[in-house]
Design a protein around this motif. Structure first.
Motif, short mmCIF file in Angstrom:
data_model
loop_
_atom_site.label_atom_id
_atom_site.label_comp_id
_atom_site.label_asym_id
_atom_site.label_seq_id
_atom_site.Cartn_x
_atom_site.Cartn_y
_atom_site.Cartn_z
N ASP A 127 0.83 -1.20 0.00
CA ASP A 127 0.00 0.00 0.00
C ASP A 127 0.86 1.25 0.00
N GLY A 128 0.28 2.34 -0.43
CA GLY A 128 0.98 3.61 -0.42
C GLY A 128 0.18 4.68 -1.13
N THR A 129 0.62 5.91 -0.97
CA THR A 129 0.04 7.05 -1.67
C THR A 129 1.11 7.57 -2.63
N GLU A 130 0.84 8.69 -3.23
CA GLU A 130 1.84 9.28 -4.13
C GLU A 130 3.11 9.65 -3.37
N LYS A 131 2.98 10.01 -2.09
CA LYS A 131 4.11 10.51 -1.34
C LYS A 131 4.73 9.50 -0.38
N VAL A 132 3.93 8.55 0.12
CA VAL A 132 4.45 7.67 1.17
C VAL A 132 4.10 6.22 0.92
N TRP A 133 5.02 5.35 1.37
CA TRP A 133 4.75 3.93 1.50
C TRP A 133 4.00 3.71 2.80
N MET A 134 3.03 2.77 2.79
CA MET A 134 2.25 2.46 3.98
C MET A 134 2.30 0.96 4.23
N TYR A 135 2.46 0.60 5.48
CA TYR A 135 2.51 -0.82 5.86
C TYR A 135 1.11 -1.41 5.72
N ARG A 136 0.99 -2.41 4.89
CA ARG A 136 -0.34 -2.95 4.58
C ARG A 136 -1.05 -3.48 5.82
N ARG A 137 -0.30 -4.02 6.76
CA ARG A 137 -0.94 -4.58 7.95
C ARG A 137 -1.38 -3.52 8.95
N ASP A 138 -0.82 -2.33 8.86
CA ASP A 138 -1.15 -1.26 9.81
C ASP A 138 -0.73 0.07 9.19
N PRO A 139 -1.68 0.84 8.64
CA PRO A 139 -1.33 2.06 7.90
C PRO A 139 -0.75 3.17 8.77
N ARG A 140 -0.72 2.98 10.09
CA ARG A 140 -0.03 3.97 10.92
C ARG A 140 1.46 4.02 10.60
N LEU A 141 1.97 2.92 10.08
CA LEU A 141 3.40 2.84 9.79
C LEU A 141 3.63 3.31 8.36
N GLN A 142 4.32 4.44 8.22
CA GLN A 142 4.54 5.05 6.91
C GLN A 142 5.97 5.55 6.79
N LEU A 143 6.42 5.67 5.55
CA LEU A 143 7.72 6.25 5.25
C LEU A 143 7.64 6.96 3.90
N PRO A 144 8.34 8.07 3.74
CA PRO A 144 8.46 8.64 2.39
C PRO A 144 9.06 7.60 1.45
N TRP A 145 8.69 7.69 0.19
CA TRP A 145 9.14 6.67 -0.76
C TRP A 145 10.66 6.57 -0.83
N ASP A 146 11.36 7.71 -0.72
CA ASP A 146 12.81 7.63 -0.84
C ASP A 146 13.47 7.02 0.39
N ARG A 147 12.71 6.83 1.47
CA ARG A 147 13.20 6.10 2.64
C ARG A 147 12.77 4.63 2.60
N ALA A 148 11.60 4.38 2.02
CA ALA A 148 11.07 3.02 1.99
C ALA A 148 11.69 2.18 0.88
N VAL A 149 12.05 2.84 -0.23
CA VAL A 149 12.63 2.15 -1.39
C VAL A 149 13.93 2.85 -1.75
N LEU A 150 15.02 2.11 -1.69
CA LEU A 150 16.35 2.67 -1.94
C LEU A 150 16.82 2.30 -3.34
N ASP A 151 17.66 3.14 -3.91
CA ASP A 151 18.31 2.83 -5.18
C ASP A 151 19.63 2.14 -4.84
N VAL A 152 19.70 0.86 -5.12
CA VAL A 152 20.92 0.08 -4.84
C VAL A 152 21.45 -0.43 -6.18
N GLY A 153 22.49 0.23 -6.67
CA GLY A 153 23.04 -0.15 -7.96
C GLY A 153 22.07 -0.02 -9.10
N GLY A 154 21.18 0.99 -9.02
CA GLY A 154 20.21 1.20 -10.08
C GLY A 154 18.96 0.35 -9.99
#
Length: 217
Positions: free
Chosen positions: A117-144
């Protein structure tokens, strides 16, 4: 009648990380390595053998992902414990967690697709939407390659950790930054307070094996 396929009727042949990226490159959707594949890629080498290569996408991107797959690949949805059904035959409110991609020419399962789950700005934990992170924190660029942050993958594993999950945590946790480690500890205390991993975070008198709760002088 829709065709049911036993998962065990086709062998697993997980795609490599690069092959996964190549397969999904033209899909035009937000996708990222998740689960053990994300941890291995982030660490730069395998922790252990994996039955699957996992990626995650958002619910609204399922149709576009399916349409973008090359000829010769099919997508299957769960139908009970051990069977799958062609996604096109699944009922509208079917549980799509997880989807499986099959290389029909080779007759193998090559990729597992988790729906998160997520919105345009944040990733959301599917089991509990209280847990959120901005996309650039939730998904990292590792070697492209878009790669789920290790603290997020460990949080998924914290609900009911198996011995293999303990092995993943033992390998990944020492490599976390202080901020990532703190986020992980807060996350599991919030959403999985009864996890065996949470017990050691709650108590300052935890067994010595709870290495992430120890502080060096």
């Amino acid at each position: 009648m829709p065709e049911l396929l036993l998962i065990a009727s086709s062998p697993e042949a997980p795609l490599s990380v690069q092959a996964t990226a190549d397969l999904l490159a033209g899909a035009g959707v937000r996708w990222w390595l998740s689960g053990g594949a994300a941890l291995d890629h982030w660490l730069g080498g395998p922790i252990r053998g994996r039955a699957n290569t996992d990626v995650s996408i958002l619910p609204g991107d399922v149709a576009r992902l399916v349409d973008a797959l090359p000829e010769g690949y099919s997508v299957w949805a769960p139908e009970g414990e051990d069977s799958v059904i062609a996604l096109a035959d699944a009922v509208p409110d079917a549980d799509l967690q997880p989807l499986r991609i099959r290389d029909d020419r080779a007759g193998t399962w090559v990729l597992q697709v988790n729906i998160e789950d997520g919105t345009e700005k944040v990733w959301m934990y599917r089991r509990d939407p209280r847990l959120q992170l901005p996309w650039d924190r939730a998904v990292l660029d590792v070697g492209g390659i878009p790669t789920g942050a290790p603290e997020v993958q460990l949080t998924w594993k914290a609900l009911r950790p198996r011995p293999e999950d303990d092995a993943d945590k033992a390998a990944a946790l020492p490599a976390l930054t202080d901020d990532a480690r703190a986020w992980f500890e807060r996350a599991i205390l919030t959403v999985h307070p009864h996890s065996t991993w949470s017990i050691h975070v709650r108590s300052p008198f935890a067994p010595a094996k709870a290495s992430w709760n120890r502080r060096t002088s």
